[in-house]
Design a protein around this motif. Structure first.
Motif, PDB file in Angstrom:
ATOM      1  N   ARG A   8       0.752  -1.368   0.074  1.00 60.23           N
ATOM      2  CA  ARG A   8      -0.044  -0.031   0.123  1.00 60.23           C
ATOM      3  C   ARG A   8       0.896   1.221  -0.108  1.00 60.23           C
ATOM      4  O   ARG A   8       1.987   1.190   0.499  1.00 60.23           O
ATOM      5  N   TYR A   9       0.231   2.322  -0.666  1.00 58.36           N
ATOM      6  CA  TYR A   9       0.854   3.596  -0.568  1.00 58.36           C
ATOM      7  C   TYR A   9       2.411   3.598  -1.291  1.00 58.36           C
ATOM      8  O   TYR A   9       3.349   4.298  -0.851  1.00 58.36           O
ATOM      9  N   ALA A  10       2.599   2.838  -2.473  1.00 55.43           N
ATOM     10  CA  ALA A  10       3.673   2.953  -3.248  1.00 55.43           C
ATOM     11  C   ALA A  10       3.542   4.499  -3.873  1.00 55.43           C
ATOM     12  O   ALA A  10       2.720   4.733  -4.618  1.00 55.43           O
ATOM     13  N   ARG A  11       4.700   4.990  -3.791  1.00 51.70           N
ATOM     14  CA  ARG A  11       4.862   6.269  -4.432  1.00 51.70           C
ATOM     15  C   ARG A  11       5.257   6.335  -6.054  1.00 51.70           C
ATOM     16  O   ARG A  11       6.302   6.698  -6.142  1.00 51.70           O
ATOM     17  N   MET A  12       4.331   6.010  -6.508  1.00 54.52           N
ATOM     18  CA  MET A  12       4.257   6.071  -8.018  1.00 54.52           C
ATOM     19  C   MET A  12       3.017   5.829  -8.757  1.00 54.52           C
ATOM     20  O   MET A  12       2.094   5.369  -8.174  1.00 54.52           O
ATOM     21  N   SER A  13       2.595   6.634  -9.754  1.00 50.01           N
ATOM     22  CA  SER A  13       1.298   6.558 -10.576  1.00 50.01           C
ATOM     23  C   SER A  13       0.951   5.281 -10.870  1.00 50.01           C
ATOM     24  O   SER A  13       1.832   4.629 -11.255  1.00 50.01           O
ATOM     25  N   PRO A  14      -0.421   4.986 -10.565  1.00 54.17           N
ATOM     26  CA  PRO A  14      -0.848   3.777 -10.884  1.00 54.17           C
ATOM     27  C   PRO A  14      -0.848   3.472 -12.429  1.00 54.17           C
ATOM     28  O   PRO A  14      -0.608   2.192 -12.812  1.00 54.17           O
ATOM     29  N   LYS A  15      -0.916   4.468 -13.273  1.00 53.12           N
ATOM     30  CA  LYS A  15      -0.734   4.248 -14.524  1.00 53.12           C
ATOM     31  C   LYS A  15       0.577   3.684 -14.817  1.00 53.12           C
ATOM     32  O   LYS A  15       0.738   2.950 -15.909  1.00 53.12           O
ATOM     33  N   LYS A  16       1.469   4.109 -14.431  1.00 54.32           N
ATOM     34  CA  LYS A  16       2.800   3.634 -14.741  1.00 54.32           C
ATOM     35  C   LYS A  16       3.213   2.089 -14.298  1.00 54.32           C
ATOM     36  O   LYS A  16       3.828   1.386 -14.935  1.00 54.32           O
ATOM     37  N   VAL A  17       2.576   1.892 -13.061  1.00 51.36           N
ATOM     38  CA  VAL A  17       2.880   0.442 -12.462  1.00 51.36           C
ATOM     39  C   VAL A  17       1.838  -0.648 -13.219  1.00 51.36           C
ATOM     40  O   VAL A  17       2.208  -1.620 -13.525  1.00 51.36           O
ATOM     41  N   ARG A  18       0.781  -0.035 -13.783  1.00 53.62           N
ATOM     42  CA  ARG A  18      -0.360  -1.224 -14.343  1.00 53.62           C
ATOM     43  C   ARG A  18       0.579  -1.551 -15.791  1.00 53.62           C
ATOM     44  O   ARG A  18       0.364  -2.563 -16.129  1.00 53.62           O
ATOM     45  N   GLU A  19       1.329  -0.551 -16.332  1.00 57.42           N
ATOM     46  CA  GLU A  19       2.003  -0.901 -17.787  1.00 57.42           C
ATOM     47  C   GLU A  19       2.841  -2.202 -17.482  1.00 57.42           C
ATOM     48  O   GLU A  19       2.932  -3.228 -18.285  1.00 57.42           O
ATOM     49  N   ALA A  89       5.524  31.106 -13.225  1.00 52.96           N
ATOM     50  CA  ALA A  89       5.872  32.359 -13.699  1.00 52.96           C
ATOM     51  C   ALA A  89       4.913  33.588 -12.818  1.00 52.96           C
ATOM     52  O   ALA A  89       3.766  33.332 -12.594  1.00 52.96           O
ATOM     53  N   ARG A  90       5.659  34.770 -12.911  1.00 54.77           N
ATOM     54  CA  ARG A  90       4.951  35.984 -12.363  1.00 54.77           C
ATOM     55  C   ARG A  90       4.212  35.731 -10.746  1.00 54.77           C
ATOM     56  O   ARG A  90       3.265  36.114 -10.652  1.00 54.77           O
ATOM     57  N   GLY A  91       5.007  34.816 -10.041  1.00 49.90           N
ATOM     58  CA  GLY A  91       4.431  34.701  -8.849  1.00 49.90           C
ATOM     59  C   GLY A  91       3.272  33.782  -8.499  1.00 49.90           C
ATOM     60  O   GLY A  91       2.529  33.858  -7.450  1.00 49.90           O
ATOM     61  N   THR A  92       2.661  33.107  -9.593  1.00 43.70           N
ATOM     62  CA  THR A  92       1.789  32.182  -9.512  1.00 43.70           C
ATOM     63  C   THR A  92       2.100  30.700  -8.957  1.00 43.70           C
ATOM     64  O   THR A  92       3.397  30.366  -8.809  1.00 43.70           O
ATOM     65  N   ALA A  93       1.304  30.143  -8.626  1.00 44.21           N
ATOM     66  CA  ALA A  93       1.432  28.746  -8.103  1.00 44.21           C
ATOM     67  C   ALA A  93       0.740  27.635  -8.904  1.00 44.21           C
ATOM     68  O   ALA A  93      -0.401  27.752  -9.505  1.00 44.21           O
ATOM     69  N   LYS A  94       1.679  26.398  -9.385  1.00 45.11           N
ATOM     70  CA  LYS A  94       1.248  25.644 -10.263  1.00 45.11           C
ATOM     71  C   LYS A  94       1.040  24.090  -9.629  1.00 45.11           C
ATOM     72  O   LYS A  94       1.864  23.826  -8.531  1.00 45.11           O
ATOM     73  N   PRO A  95      -0.326  23.553  -9.583  1.00 46.73           N
ATOM     74  CA  PRO A  95      -0.416  22.597  -8.790  1.00 46.73           C
ATOM     75  C   PRO A  95       0.342  21.304  -9.373  1.00 46.73           C
ATOM     76  O   PRO A  95       0.721  21.094 -10.370  1.00 46.73           O
ATOM     77  N   ARG A  96       0.673  20.421  -8.311  1.00 43.97           N
ATOM     78  CA  ARG A  96       1.322  19.255  -8.590  1.00 43.97           C
ATOM     79  C   ARG A  96       0.488  18.259  -7.839  1.00 43.97           C
ATOM     80  O   ARG A  96       0.225  18.101  -6.713  1.00 43.97           O
ATOM     81  N   ARG A  97       0.340  17.112  -8.688  1.00 46.44           N
ATOM     82  CA  ARG A  97      -0.300  15.878  -7.937  1.00 46.44           C
ATOM     83  C   ARG A  97       0.285  14.781  -7.906  1.00 46.44           C
ATOM     84  O   ARG A  97       0.908  14.159  -8.975  1.00 46.44           O
ATOM     85  N   LYS A  98       0.934  14.220  -6.671  1.00 50.60           N
ATOM     86  CA  LYS A  98       1.858  13.195  -6.515  1.00 50.60           C
ATOM     87  C   LYS A  98       0.857  11.951  -6.187  1.00 50.60           C
ATOM     88  O   LYS A  98       0.313  11.751  -4.863  1.00 50.60           O
ATOM     89  N   LYS A  99       0.769  10.991  -6.987  1.00 47.41           N
ATOM     90  CA  LYS A  99      -0.205   9.896  -6.977  1.00 47.41           C
ATOM     91  C   LYS A  99       0.595   8.644  -6.284  1.00 47.41           C
ATOM     92  O   LYS A  99       1.694   8.399  -6.247  1.00 47.41           O
ATOM     93  N   MET A 100      -0.251   8.119  -5.556  1.00 45.66           N
ATOM     94  CA  MET A 100       0.285   6.662  -4.882  1.00 45.66           C
ATOM     95  C   MET A 100      -0.751   5.702  -5.636  1.00 45.66           C
ATOM     96  O   MET A 100      -1.652   5.687  -6.020  1.00 45.66           O
ATOM     97  N   SER A 101      -0.189   4.491  -5.338  1.00 42.63           N
ATOM     98  CA  SER A 101      -0.749   3.127  -5.712  1.00 42.63           C
ATOM     99  C   SER A 101      -0.790   2.246  -4.734  1.00 42.63           C
ATOM    100  O   SER A 101       0.172   2.205  -3.799  1.00 42.63           O
ATOM    101  N   HIS A 102      -1.582   1.166  -4.757  1.00 40.01           N
ATOM    102  CA  HIS A 102      -1.790  -0.025  -3.909  1.00 40.01           C
ATOM    103  C   HIS A 102      -1.677  -1.125  -5.040  1.00 40.01           C
ATOM    104  O   HIS A 102      -2.463  -1.313  -6.025  1.00 40.01           O
ATOM    105  N   ILE A 103      -0.687  -1.976  -4.702  1.00 39.86           N
ATOM    106  CA  ILE A 103      -0.450  -3.164  -5.624  1.00 39.86           C
ATOM    107  C   ILE A 103      -0.851  -4.288  -4.894  1.00 39.86           C
ATOM    108  O   ILE A 103      -0.341  -4.947  -3.910  1.00 39.86           O
TER     109      ILE A 103
END
Length: 114
Positions: A8-19, A89-103
């Motif tokens: 549980r909670y493997a720090r990798m995107s489920p799409k990458k693990v499914r391949e 850029a220009r002081g804005t914030a860009k969102p990042r989504r760090k996904k986890m997987s259950h194998i």
């Protein structure tokens, strides 16, 4: 008989693990371990760790031979998502989504009796 192992909670995107997980379904367990050790991806290392745990569960808890086991299914489920922001850029914030997987890996010895 079926035996399973769960990471549980493997720090990798489920799409990458499914391949990678798709490639081992239906193979013999020992053959799948050998195959995954040759795949140069982080997801392969995560899956092989879970697969070895499932083989150990079968040998120690259910007295099954590792030679008779096959990978019945390798299920990759979505885990929680860490929502972070990175400076843009220009002081804005860009969102990042760090996904986890259950194998979840389910091994079967071919017998249908439980």
């Amino acid at each position: 008989m079926e035996v399973q192992s769960l990471t549980r909670y493997a720090r990798m995107s489920p799409k990458k693990v499914r391949e990678v997980a798709r490639t081992i379904q239906g193979r013999k367990a020992a053959e799948a371990v050998e195959f995954l050790t040759l795949v140069p991806r982080k997801s392969a290392r995560l899956i092989v760790k879970t697969l070895k745990s499932a083989i150990a569960n079968a040998e120690n808890n259910n007295n099954l031979s590792a030679d008779s086991l096959t990978v019945k299914s390798a299920i990759i489920e979505n885990g929680p998502v860490l929502k972070r922001f990175k400076a843009g850029a220009r002081g804005t914030a860009k969102p990042r989504r760090k996904k986890m997987s259950h194998i979840r890996i389910v091994l079967s010895d071919g017998n249908t009796s439980n």
